[in-house]
Write an enzyme that holds these catalytic residues in place. Structure first.
Site, PDB file in Angstrom:
ATOM      1  N   GLU A  25       4.734  -7.617   6.436  1.00  0.00           N
ATOM      2  CA  GLU A  25       4.128  -8.752   5.727  1.00  0.00           C
ATOM      3  C   GLU A  25       3.860  -9.917   6.670  1.00  0.00           C
ATOM      4  O   GLU A  25       4.341  -9.941   7.803  1.00  0.00           O
ATOM      5  CB  GLU A  25       5.012  -9.178   4.548  1.00  0.00           C
ATOM      6  N   LYS A  87       0.178 -18.981   0.726  1.00  0.00           N
ATOM      7  CA  LYS A  87       1.124 -17.898   0.441  1.00  0.00           C
ATOM      8  C   LYS A  87       0.561 -17.117  -0.745  1.00  0.00           C
ATOM      9  O   LYS A  87       0.423 -17.651  -1.837  1.00  0.00           O
ATOM     10  CB  LYS A  87       2.497 -18.502   0.121  1.00  0.00           C
ATOM     11  N   VAL A 107       5.874 -10.006  -0.412  1.00  0.00           N
ATOM     12  CA  VAL A 107       6.249  -8.606  -0.632  1.00  0.00           C
ATOM     13  C   VAL A 107       5.283  -7.956  -1.620  1.00  0.00           C
ATOM     14  O   VAL A 107       4.754  -6.866  -1.378  1.00  0.00           O
ATOM     15  CB  VAL A 107       7.707  -8.497  -1.121  1.00  0.00           C
ATOM     16  N   ALA A 142       7.198 -12.212  -8.524  1.00  0.00           N
ATOM     17  CA  ALA A 142       6.243 -11.133  -8.808  1.00  0.00           C
ATOM     18  C   ALA A 142       6.553  -9.875  -8.000  1.00  0.00           C
ATOM     19  O   ALA A 142       6.063  -8.789  -8.328  1.00  0.00           O
ATOM     20  CB  ALA A 142       4.823 -11.609  -8.500  1.00  0.00           C
ATOM     21  N   ASP A 143       7.395 -10.010  -6.958  1.00  0.00           N
ATOM     22  CA  ASP A 143       7.783  -8.830  -6.173  1.00  0.00           C
ATOM     23  C   ASP A 143       8.390  -7.757  -7.070  1.00  0.00           C
ATOM     24  O   ASP A 143       8.158  -6.559  -6.873  1.00  0.00           O
ATOM     25  CB  ASP A 143       8.824  -9.196  -5.103  1.00  0.00           C
ATOM     26  N   LYS A 160      16.965 -11.822  -1.258  1.00  0.00           N
ATOM     27  CA  LYS A 160      17.374 -13.056  -0.584  1.00  0.00           C
ATOM     28  C   LYS A 160      18.551 -13.672  -1.339  1.00  0.00           C
ATOM     29  O   LYS A 160      18.534 -13.779  -2.563  1.00  0.00           O
ATOM     30  CB  LYS A 160      16.201 -14.025  -0.519  1.00  0.00           C
TER      31      LYS A 160
END
EC number: 4.2.1.70
Length: 303
Positions: A25, A87, A107, A142-143, A160
């Site tokens: 990414e 982003k 991601v 949203a990942d 994370k």
């Protein structure tokens, strides 16, 4: 082929020959660290993928084109532009394309572009997830939704640790996304090697992981797989220290009213500041570690 998609010649050749490719990414380049460290780190990650038997495909949106496989010059372009690059998650892609803009892929959006190109394996630092306090804010990355239906395996150091790991795990379970621990039975928490939560399955070799991916997708079971790879012991942080830093960062975020897509970059930067840069060093090392494992999994998948 998708009219908006540019696959680099090296990646295209590898895919056509059935050779292993690993997606990477670009948010880590634009939003993860300053220039020139960001570009240097991205190029090191690419080299680690090569050293472990696969072709790297760094993914981004540049001047309105979906890019799978970046040149050194394109990586440096994103690195210099830094926070001026949008982003980009799933919702943002068409609007960035429509205006001919630049986008650093999260991601979720990296998975989308990887799947468009036919890349099955993706290495990142950590996935997004359910934010702390989400029962009030509904702040869920949203990942997680992308993992529910896009056929890409994501090698990461867990979610994370600024997130609510328990709720993130529950969300993945609800959507049928397997959580695999590489040589671990507990979910790593990004900066630390473990947490209070278990993974669904412990697999101890890249070959075992590749076999499970093949079985899943050959049966038509749609969706991704999270492969949680603990940060190397030498770079793991003290759990008490990192928890205290995260708590302080969360309190400051609330005070300043930071929310939505700005929250993760804010928290990571604040934790780095509080830990005197130790968390950023750990972040870089875990990305290196994930890139190496992803390349070995991709090599096994295409063997």
């Amino acid at each position: 082929m998708n009219a908006y998609l540019d696959i680099s010649p090296e990646v295209q050749t590898a895919l056509a020959a059935g050779e292993p490719v690993v997606a990477l990414e670009s948010t880590i380049i634009s939003h993860g660290m300053p220039w020139p460290q960001n570009a240097e780190t991205a190029l090191q990650v690419e080299q680690i993928v090569r050293d472990n038997g696969a072709v790297p495909a760094t993914i981004a949106i540049i001047k309105g084109r979906l890019k799978v496989g970046l040149s050194k010059e394109e990586i440096e372009y994103l690195g210099k532009a830094g926070l001026n690059v949008t982003k980009a998650s799933r919702r943002d892609i068409p609007f960035i394309i429509a205006r001919g803009g630049d986008g650093a892929t999260t991601v979720a959006s990296t998975m989308i572009l990887a799947a468009m190109a036919g890349v099955k394996v993706f290495a990142t630092g950590g996935i997004g997830g359910v934010h702390r306090g989400a029962q009030e804010t509904f702040d869920i990355s949203a990942d997680l939704q992308e993992l529910a239906h896009t056929n890409v395996a994501v090698i990461c150091a867990g979610a994370k640790s600024i997130l609510d790991l328990g709720l993130t795990r529950e969300y993945l379970e609800t959507h049928g996304v397997p959580l695999v621990g590489y040589q671990t039975s507990t979910l790593p928490a990004f900066y630390t090697r473990d947490s209070d939560f278990d993974v669904d399955y412990q697999l101890d070799t890249p070959e075992q992981i590749a076999q499970a991916l093949q079985a899943k997708w050959e049966m038509g079971l749609q969706g991704g797989v999270v492969i949680a790879n603990p940060i190397p012991e030498a770079y793991a942080m003290d759990r008490g220290k990192i928890d205290a830093a995260i708590s302080a960062a969360l309190a400051e975020m609330d005070d300043k009213g930071v929310s939505g897509k700005d929250s993760t970059p804010f928290l990571l930067a604040k934790v780095a500041e509080i830990t005197g840069g130790d968390s950023l060093k750990a972040n870089i090392q875990l990305v290196f570690n994930n890139a190496a494992l992803a390349a070995r999994i991709a090599a096994s998948y295409y063997a």
